[in-house]
Enzyme design. Structure first.
Site, short mmCIF file in Angstrom:
data_model
loop_
_atom_site.label_atom_id
_atom_site.label_comp_id
_atom_site.label_asym_id
_atom_site.label_seq_id
_atom_site.Cartn_x
_atom_site.Cartn_y
_atom_site.Cartn_z
N TRP A 103 8.20 1.48 3.08
CA TRP A 103 8.68 0.66 1.96
C TRP A 103 8.91 1.47 0.70
CZ3 TRP A 103 11.27 -3.35 3.04
CH2 TRP A 103 10.93 -4.17 4.11
N ASP A 173 5.10 -2.10 -6.08
CA ASP A 173 5.49 -3.10 -5.08
C ASP A 173 4.18 -3.58 -4.45
OD1 ASP A 173 6.27 -4.52 -2.85
OD2 ASP A 173 7.58 -2.96 -2.02
N LYS A 197 4.06 -12.71 2.31
CA LYS A 197 2.90 -12.06 2.88
C LYS A 197 1.63 -12.80 2.48
CE LYS A 197 5.99 -8.97 4.06
NZ LYS A 197 6.71 -7.97 3.34
#
Ligand SMILES: *Cc1c(COP(=O)(O)O)cnc(C)c1O
Length: 361
Positions: A103, A173, A197
């Site tokens: 990511w 993030d 999530k």
């Protein structure tokens, strides 16, 4: 309806039962008003209350200081890979990135055309088995910001603590670890997180941004990509994701009732410890992440005999242990242990893993 399964998927992820029940209750008839929650008008008093309550509860949960704004935006985490450089950095300016896996890589790739991406530290040489030691980072004091991925959802690598970056704003993030433990928000210039999530259904993103950074936006940035515009409009520059914000608010309310983030941290530590203990004791399963960087949210593991993988996953599914397949980029298995995963689910997983190893090890 089938028996409630334990959903170990990385996202869209498991939601708390209490929230699902609340949704079911209000789904058809929102607070006795004669319309469905799906029809909730964004200009209604009801929605104004929902939005301000969601913001207030999130502020309480994370102890967000008054210096920081909270936004609920469409589109998940990905737009922010580009919005961060467009809003925080001048064209051609340098931004430091910490490279910890999939990511952070995506974030860098997207930013590359918009800012001078500088890799201040990388774990690539050790195959992303850790967060690089802070002492080895080479930060540029003139960088527009420092970007980290607080928890690499696919690799299973998490920052145990967050770095002090001095006057250079820290951007994180936090898609897969927000609300999993208490956080000192004042350390961050900007936090962004996709909701699917640890918050709610997919499609929403939560942004926490320090007020003084709003003025850095580049000229010509379209309004929907401009954080200042969204702050000015209180997340209602265009029609907000009313339904998703309502659900996120129910999750925040639920977390507060359950004891807040101190309690979540306690539960998440206990759950992940159970799985890592099982992996450490096993001769069949492996996890190659250094202990200090192991994620409490996503535990990837591999079977020493890859031919057993399908049997392992099929057997798990039959027991109601769902979505344990690893990300397609890496294979293997992965157990995601977000807030909504109960301890009982993790116990059932560990029992199954032990039994499977006894039979196949
Ligand atoms: C899931 C995830 C994303 C992407 O989220 P989208 O909502 O699909 O854009 C980005 N970063 C991390 C750390 C993630 O876990």
């Amino acid at each position: 309806m089938g028996a409630r399964a334990y959903n170990f998927g990385a996202g869209p992820a498991m939601m708390p039962d209490a929230v699902i029940e609340r949704i079911a209750r209000d789904w058809q008839d929102f607070r006795g008003e004669g319309y469905s929650t799906l029809e909730l008008a964004h200009r209604s008093e009801h929605f104004a209350g929902i939005l301000s309550r969601a913001k207030a509860d999130l502020r309480t949960l994370l102890a967000v200081p008054e210096s920081h704004h909270i936004l609920f935006l469409h589109g998940g985490a990905t737009p922010h890979f580009a919005m961060v450089p467009l809003n925080l950095a001048r064209e051609g300016q340098t931004a430091d990135y910490i490279h910890t896996g999939y990511w952070s890589d995506k974030a860098m790739a997207e930013a590359a055309g918009l800012v001078n991406v500088r890799i201040a530290a990388s774990a690539a040489t050790s195959e992303f088995d850790r967060v690089p030691e802070r002492a080895g980072w080479s930060l540029d004091p003139d960088a527009a910001y420092v970007h980290i991925c607080a928890n690499e959802t696919i690799g299973g690598v998490e920052f145990a603590e967050y770095p002090d970056t001095g006057d250079v704003p820290l951007v994180a993030d936090m898609s897969s670890c927000i609300l999993s433990r208490p956080l000192d928000v004042s350390k961050f210039g900007l936090i962004y997180a996709g909701a699917q999530k640890n918050i709610g259904p997919a499609g929403l993103a939560v942004i926490i941004i320090r007020d003084d950074l709003l003025s850095r936006v580049r000229p010509g940035v379209p309004s929907v990509m401009n954080y200042a515009r969204h702050v000015e409009w209180d997340s209602m520059y265009n029609t907000p994701a009313t339904y998703l914000i309502w659900v996120a608010g129910l999750v925040f309310e639920h977390l507060l009732k359950e004891g807040g983030l101190v309690e979540m941290a306690r539960r998440n530590a206990a759950k992940s410890q159970l799985v890592y203990d099982a992996l450490n004791a096993s001769r069949l399963y492996t996890n190659r992440i250094q202990t200090a960087s192991r994620s409490r949210m996503n535990v990837p593991f591999f079977l020493r005999e890859p031919r057993l993988e399908t049997r392992f996953l099929d057997g798990a599914r039959r027991r109601g242990l769902l979505n344990l397949k690893g990300h397609r980029a890496v294979g293997g298995a992965r157990a995601s242990l977000y807030n909504a995963m109960p301890l009982e689910g993790v116990q059932a997983l560990v029992e199954y893993m032990t039994e499977f190893e006894r039979k196949n090890g």
